[in-house]
Design a protein around this motif. Structure first.
Motif, mmCIF file in Angstrom:
data_model
loop_
_atom_site.group_PDB
_atom_site.id
_atom_site.type_symbol
_atom_site.label_atom_id
_atom_site.label_comp_id
_atom_site.label_asym_id
_atom_site.label_seq_id
_atom_site.Cartn_x
_atom_site.Cartn_y
_atom_site.Cartn_z
ATOM 1 N N ILE A 388 -15.595 -5.930 6.938
ATOM 2 C CA ILE A 388 -14.916 -6.125 8.220
ATOM 3 C C ILE A 388 -14.237 -7.490 8.268
ATOM 4 O O ILE A 388 -13.081 -7.626 8.713
ATOM 5 C CB ILE A 388 -15.918 -5.980 9.380
ATOM 6 N N ILE A 389 -14.923 -8.538 7.785
ATOM 7 C CA ILE A 389 -14.321 -9.874 7.788
ATOM 8 C C ILE A 389 -13.142 -9.926 6.818
ATOM 9 O O ILE A 389 -12.108 -10.538 7.115
ATOM 10 C CB ILE A 389 -15.384 -10.938 7.438
ATOM 11 N N LYS A 390 -13.290 -9.271 5.673
ATOM 12 C CA LYS A 390 -12.182 -9.229 4.720
ATOM 13 C C LYS A 390 -10.953 -8.592 5.343
ATOM 14 O O LYS A 390 -9.820 -9.086 5.178
ATOM 15 C CB LYS A 390 -12.594 -8.465 3.463
ATOM 16 N N LEU A 391 -11.161 -7.519 6.067
ATOM 17 C CA LEU A 391 -10.037 -6.841 6.709
ATOM 18 C C LEU A 391 -9.447 -7.705 7.818
ATOM 19 O O LEU A 391 -8.226 -7.752 8.007
ATOM 20 C CB LEU A 391 -10.497 -5.494 7.266
ATOM 21 N N ALA A 392 -10.315 -8.427 8.538
ATOM 22 C CA ALA A 392 -9.813 -9.334 9.581
ATOM 23 C C ALA A 392 -8.947 -10.426 8.964
ATOM 24 O O ALA A 392 -7.912 -10.815 9.523
ATOM 25 C CB ALA A 392 -10.974 -9.958 10.346
ATOM 26 N N GLU A 393 -9.353 -10.927 7.781
ATOM 27 C CA GLU A 393 -8.594 -11.991 7.119
ATOM 28 C C GLU A 393 -7.350 -11.455 6.418
ATOM 29 O O GLU A 393 -6.570 -12.222 5.876
ATOM 30 C CB GLU A 393 -9.500 -12.737 6.149
ATOM 31 N N GLN A 394 -7.181 -10.137 6.419
ATOM 32 C CA GLN A 394 -5.902 -9.534 6.014
ATOM 33 C C GLN A 394 -4.990 -9.339 7.211
ATOM 34 O O GLN A 394 -3.887 -8.829 7.074
ATOM 35 C CB GLN A 394 -6.135 -8.159 5.358
ATOM 36 N N GLY A 395 -5.448 -9.715 8.397
ATOM 37 C CA GLY A 395 -4.670 -9.499 9.602
ATOM 38 C C GLY A 395 -4.970 -8.170 10.255
ATOM 39 O O GLY A 395 -4.255 -7.744 11.159
ATOM 40 N N GLY A 396 -6.015 -7.473 9.772
ATOM 41 C CA GLY A 396 -6.420 -6.209 10.355
ATOM 42 C C GLY A 396 -5.777 -4.999 9.728
ATOM 43 O O GLY A 396 -6.101 -3.871 10.058
ATOM 44 N N SER A 397 -4.839 -5.232 8.791
ATOM 45 C CA SER A 397 -4.127 -4.117 8.187
ATOM 46 C C SER A 397 -4.142 -4.273 6.679
ATOM 47 O O SER A 397 -5.026 -4.915 6.112
ATOM 48 C CB SER A 397 -2.695 -4.061 8.731
ATOM 49 N N TYR A 398 -3.136 -3.689 6.022
ATOM 50 C CA TYR A 398 -3.037 -3.813 4.576
ATOM 51 C C TYR A 398 -2.677 -5.240 4.173
ATOM 52 O O TYR A 398 -2.110 -6.012 4.950
ATOM 53 C CB TYR A 398 -1.966 -2.868 4.029
ATOM 54 N N THR A 399 -2.980 -5.579 2.932
ATOM 55 C CA THR A 399 -2.558 -6.865 2.389
ATOM 56 C C THR A 399 -1.067 -6.820 2.113
ATOM 57 O O THR A 399 -0.579 -5.952 1.397
ATOM 58 C CB THR A 399 -3.294 -7.180 1.077
ATOM 59 N N TYR A 400 -0.338 -7.743 2.703
ATOM 60 C CA TYR A 400 1.098 -7.813 2.458
ATOM 61 C C TYR A 400 1.384 -8.469 1.112
ATOM 62 O O TYR A 400 0.580 -9.253 0.597
ATOM 63 C CB TYR A 400 1.802 -8.602 3.573
ATOM 64 N N TYR A 401 2.538 -8.161 0.586
ATOM 65 C CA TYR A 401 2.995 -8.814 -0.642
ATOM 66 C C TYR A 401 3.066 -10.314 -0.423
ATOM 67 O O TYR A 401 3.629 -10.797 0.557
ATOM 68 C CB TYR A 401 4.363 -8.245 -1.026
#
Length: 485
Positions: A388-401
């Motif tokens: 959950i924290i990892k996804l939050a640190e992605q901005g809540g969505s997919y990892t952008y380029y």
């Protein structure tokens, strides 16, 4: 026979002569009303009383009369000799077919489901695999970002020369790194309910029945079977009038200005910041309008002002650039579902939006007046805090380029709160609204000199969504060639 009664009867028979067989009942109703109010004018009160009596006496005829026994003759209605005739004709065309369970004398309302109601389903995962419409588009876009650039086509990698050309003519891009600095999180619920908004209302059939049993001049309404009224609109033909849009199928209503009745100046001067009312004045304007229109706000939280324009204005002013003051400002009434505030996927409160026109200091629109009927089904939730924290640190969505030449800005996130996120899910034919349990991470620190408007990062807790966003689908660069034989 009283001349007044005779004239009223003749107007009725001019619409449908077969009603003569009910003449005794009609005379009795009219005489009773006239005797009770011998000096009465044919005003709104008289019309309402007559309407109630006609509803009561004719309700029993609904099953007996053949469908469509009344015809709407627009030419005839335009030639009525006096006002009361028009009132009675209009009532007789529509009202005999209205079920007393839907519209009663005294203004009983048609129930379209604005009161909150949640029906618990016995089976889990009843709505299929959860995957919002935005997930698919984001995954495809992010997969293509690294190798495809507008203006250079797609399907191949850029050369070093092409990359250098882009960097020389385009400003350095910006990207953001989210850092969680909140307290420890505990996730103990392995199952939680996901809600699905129920489409359609009983009013669709009730209101369609009114029209179905009245034939228009050039089309036979009874030729359409199993009819449902999906949507309609009503407009006020007066200065600063509004248009009400009702979508009975989706369970949505909205109000917009009837632009033909609002001022249309040829030249409009740019607004200045001091013309924008303070927040309390904007709230007062919005609340007064909702009260006047009898729009229930009990299913919504405390309203707040959408003032993102001020951040943009301050930044532009600091840079010595032209600024823009909006013509209208939104007042958001957050939707509450099962006691929890609802957010959209971008971190904004989701709910009813009342727009206040600054130039005229009056409401110009209301959007997302929604029905509140839901189905509930339990789904597997993610209990791994690290994911959950990892996804939050992605901005809540997919990892952008990640662009190696981009300027990076840090965004700090605080301790999350539990809520719902509203998503759209397409099932191949229609789109449905789902309300998924989520953690809302507040943005606690962001750059002062950048146009960063996000106030929250939303992380859905449904395991389906977490897994897909942490492990997005892979799109191969070279698709297999399909040979047609």
């Amino acid at each position: 026979m009283n001349e007044n009664i005779k004239n009223i009867l003749e107007d009725i028979y001019s619409i449908d002569d077969s009603l003569r067989k009910h003449e005794k009942d009609l005379i009795k109703i009219i005489k009773t009303l006239l005797a009770a109010k011998p000096k009465a004018k044919y005003d709104e009160a008289f019309r309402q009383e007559l309407r109630a009596e006609l509803l009561e006496k004719f309700a029993e005829l609904e099953e007996k009369q053949s469908k469509g026994f009344l015809k709407i003759n627009f030419k005839l209605m335009n030639k009525l000799p006096y006002a009361i005739g028009g009132l009675i004709l209009g009532m007789l065309v529509l009202l005999p077919f209205v079920s007393k369970d839907n519209i009663l004398p005294g203004g009983k309302q048609i129930n379209i489901g604005l009161e909150s109601e949640i029906a618990k389903l016995s089976s889990n995962n009843a709505f299929g695999k959860i995957n919002s419409d935005s997930d698919a588009s984001l995954a495809a876009r992010n997969a293509a970002t690294e190798e495809t650039v507008a203006g250079f086509g797609g399907g191949g990698s850029m050369t070093a020369y092409e990359k250098s050309m882009i960097s020389s003519v385009m400003p350095a891009p910006m990207q953001y790194s989210y850092i969680y600095e909140g307290e420890d999180i505990s996730l103990d619920d392995e199952l939680l309910p996901v809600l699905k908004k129920v489409k359609g209302t009983e009013a669709q059939k009730s209101l369609a029945k009114i029209l179905q049993n009245a034939d228009f001049e050039n089309i036979q309404m009874t030729s359409f079977s199993n009819s449902h009224l999906r949507n309609f609109q009503i407009s006020e033909e007066e200065e600063y009038g509004y248009t009400l849009y009702v979508d009975l199928h989706e369970g949505m209503m909205s109000i917009m200005e009837n632009w033909e009745m609002w001022p249309q100046p040829e030249v409009m001067q740019t607004l200045s910041p001091n013309q924008v009312p303070d927040d309390q004045t904007l709230l007062n304007i919005a609340n007064k309008f909702l009260q006047e229109k009898k729009i229930d706000t009990s299913q919504y939280g405390q309203p707040h002002i959408d003032d993102n324009w001020r951040m943009y204005y301050d930044q532009r002013l600091a840079e010595g650039l032209d600024y823009y003051v909006p013509e209208s400002i939104g007042v958001i009434y957050p939707q509450m579902v099962d006691g929890q505030m609802v957010y959209d996927e971008w971190g904004n409160p989701h709910g009813m939006n009342v727009t206040v026109n600054i130039r005229y200091n009056r409401v110009s629109s209301v959007h997302n007046i929604s029905t509140q009927k839901y189905q509930s089904s339990d789904y597997d939730m993610e209990t791994d805090v690290n994911k959950i924290i990892k996804l939050a640190e992605q901005g809540g969505s997919y990892t952008y380029y990640q662009d190696e030449n981009a300027q990076n800005f840090e965004i700090k996130l605080g301790t999350p709160t539990y809520s719902y996120v509203q998503i759209w899910q397409h099932d191949g034919r229609t789109s449905n609204q789902l309300f998924v349990p989520a953690l809302i991470f507040p943005v606690t620190e962001k750059p002062d000199n950048e146009y960063f408007f996000k106030e929250n990062v939303v992380v859905p807790l449904a395991k389906d969504m977490v897994e897909q966003r942490l492990n997005p689908p892979i799109y191969p660069e070279d698709q297999p060639e399909i040979l047609l034989k």
